[in-house]
Design a protein around this motif. Sequence first.
Motif, PDB file in Angstrom:
ATOM      1  N   ALA A  85       5.219   2.327   1.764  1.00  6.94           N
ATOM      2  CA  ALA A  85       6.138   1.939   2.836  1.00  6.94           C
ATOM      3  C   ALA A  85       5.914   0.483   3.198  1.00  6.94           C
ATOM      4  N   PRO A  86       6.957  -0.226   3.649  1.00  5.36           N
ATOM      5  CA  PRO A  86       6.797  -1.626   4.074  1.00  5.36           C
ATOM      6  C   PRO A  86       5.977  -1.713   5.355  1.00  5.36           C
ATOM      7  N   ASN A 127       0.642  -9.964   2.975  1.00  6.70           N
ATOM      8  CA  ASN A 127       1.999  -9.443   3.058  1.00  6.70           C
ATOM      9  C   ASN A 127       2.865 -10.139   2.008  1.00  6.70           C
ATOM     10  N   ILE A 128       3.380  -9.335   1.065  1.00  8.87           N
ATOM     11  CA  ILE A 128       4.221  -9.849  -0.017  1.00  8.87           C
ATOM     12  C   ILE A 128       5.560  -9.120   0.056  1.00  8.87           C
ATOM     13  N   GLY A 129       6.603  -9.842   0.433  1.00  8.75           N
ATOM     14  CA  GLY A 129       7.937  -9.250   0.467  1.00  8.75           C
ATOM     15  C   GLY A 129       8.069  -8.107   1.444  1.00  8.75           C
ATOM     16  N   GLY A 130       7.319  -8.165   2.542  1.00 12.48           N
ATOM     17  CA  GLY A 130       7.416  -7.120   3.549  1.00 12.48           C
ATOM     18  C   GLY A 130       6.501  -5.945   3.325  1.00 12.48           C
ATOM     19  N   PHE A 131       5.692  -5.988   2.285  1.00 15.22           N
ATOM     20  CA  PHE A 131       4.717  -4.924   2.029  1.00 15.22           C
ATOM     21  C   PHE A 131       3.311  -5.503   2.146  1.00 15.22           C
TER      22      PHE A 131
END
Length: 777
Positions: free
Chosen positions: A238-239, A329-333
């Motif tokens: 999950a983000p 945090n990479i791309g919201g994850f």
Amino acid sequence: MVFMNKAARALLRAAGPLLCGAPAAFAHTPDQTLPDVVVQEAPSVAEKNKLPLQTESVTAGQIADKVNLMNTEDAIKYLPSILVRKRHVGDTQAPFSTRTSGVGSSARGLVYADGVLLSALIGNNNSAASPKWGMVAPDEIERIDVMYGPFAAQYPGNSIGAVVEITTRMPRAFEASAKVEGATQRFSQYGTSDTFNAYQASALLGNRNGNLSWWLSVNHLDSHSQPLAYVTALRPAAPSGVGTPVSGAFTDVNRTGASIQVIGAGGIEHHLQDNFKFKVAYDITPTMQAAYSVGLFQNDDKARVQTYLRDAAGNPVYATSTLPPGGANIGGFNYTIPNSAFSNNYYNVNEQHWMHSLAVRTTTRGEWDWEAVASTYRYGENVLRTPTGALPGAAAGGPGTIALMDGTGWSTLDLKGFWRPQGYTGPHQVSFGAHRDYFRLVNPRYNTSNWIGGSTEQLAADSRGKTQTDALWLQDAWAFAPRLRATLGARYEHWRAYDGFNFALATPPATTLSVNQPELSASRVSPKASIAWTATDALMFTASVGKAYRFPTVTELYQAVTVGPELRSPNPNLRPERAWSGELSGEYAVQAGRVRVSLFEEHISDALISQTTPFPGTTTPVGFVQNVDKVRSRGVEFVAQAFDVAVRGLELSGSVTYVESRIRADAALPAAVGKHTPQVPTWRATAVATYHATAKSAVTLAGRYSGRVYATPDNSDVVTNTYQGFDGYFVMDARFRYQIDRRWGAAIGVDNLNNRKYFLFHPFPQRTVVAELKFNY
């Protein structure tokens, strides 16, 4: 790739019924020092020993014309059904695959040089158990023979796949030569875009004075590799909005199709290698020779990494331990990047290996001949140093591990006799022998406070063990009719594994693994039979069947795997592999060329394959070597060669191999039943075109093709073009060689001319330009 000249074809017609296997194939090769002289190369190992084995060969002259050769193993890359997994110039982990076995089954193939074992049968893998090709200098090669299948009693069950026999030469008069080579590769993938170069200088010096001949070779290599690994992070379920924003990652999928981020490259190696080889031979009598050789291989390898990640200020990111709490945090994850993600791919290796061999042979060509060959191979120094702290700080030192293999090695002794009761060309050609080998693994790993220059401190893990095999064998090649020859043989082997020990430090100490493993032993008999029918002067059919046992290696028996927080030893009681192999071949050879078709089938019971199943006594899935109940492989191999095609001087050769290899029974992993055997492609092919416009020049264009393979027994690795995937590929190579005069020769070539970007677990080299300049005195 074997040339057949008129003399060879005449010999074939005269001696057809005496042959046991493929028709004779002698090389018609220009001498590289004197390009106007034609020499007849020595016969193949199969011909000399009357072995019932289909053989494909390459000679020194053919190598010079066709192959961009920087390392010895390059020489066999165009032979049928053979793949050498060489990842870069100077790769020390270059096993080869065969018709029915992949590159992860290194113990199902054998490599010898002048009868001395180069295969590292301490394991069955594509890393430390790879053949020691570096003990043979490329310029001392006279010919290489690849013999397929376990149909000769003189070879152990490790010949299930193939046997590679390298024959080296000795000088007939004073010789001196020097060669310089260079290779450059422009590599671009993900966030890595760079040029990786390799340089090599070598020299040979030899002479013959009366009954004494000697040979000295030295070689220095300076090689930079493309990344051998990529650092990846599995996308969370999950983000999340927490964590430090970082950029630079590449979105991709892993080999099972799960989403990942490629965050960097690792294993970018820089090798400095030195090889020294000295051989001396003395003719005791005109028909008896003693030969001694010593080889030294030194390797200084430093592997570095490249991170693609940057924080908001542009600083490189290697681990989340160097970031504020919350992860990356990479791309919201939100990702957790452990220190080991990059540091495991950042290491220093120092190796110093020694090999000695002594051989005494007779060549009376009378009623009796014999030979004795003894050899020893020792890891004098073998040190791997790796940091455990976070980069970039760990690059300067700090905590880490030191893994040693000092003292690992093997010794062999082979005694062989030849009895020809009716003479050298008589109907019975009897050979027999005795064999002993001894393999020792010593592989402790220590914790250290300074991974770069510190000493060993706390023992963290240890794997040790020994194996020994004693064997007796007998073979009779019997020409019982004018055009029929039967070859019957058997091999008796007694094997034992002993002094096995596993240790793994754990917290709390009560869970530390420390176990003396049980001793194992087994005695087996392997029968062999072959019949050859010379139907006409140009056509021969051969049928062969053989049984072979491949005994477990030390590293398979005494493996240690991670089960939760602990290291455990899964199964020190592995059973030998049992193979029944059969082959039916037809070969048609005339002056214009030759064609061979071989049908083959192999059944292996208790195949030793690594697969992921619950660790014994737990529900935790772990990957470890196990006995897989039944594996079946069947296929066809087509080989063709033609001379003076359309124009004088144009030679075409090639091969196509089809094999259906499936797991037929696997009680431990039912999902694997019916699936493709790991690392065995369904289709393989080679094609080579060489044009000799003059006696001094050769132009070659070659292609190599392999279908995709699976790495896992259940074939769950469905994605190929990703790190740890196994792609199908087609690559083209080119080479131009020119003999400037009697002293100077030059060549330039390109490997992977079409710049195919593919993975065989590791990313493989992209377009590479190779050049060489050689001087002969």
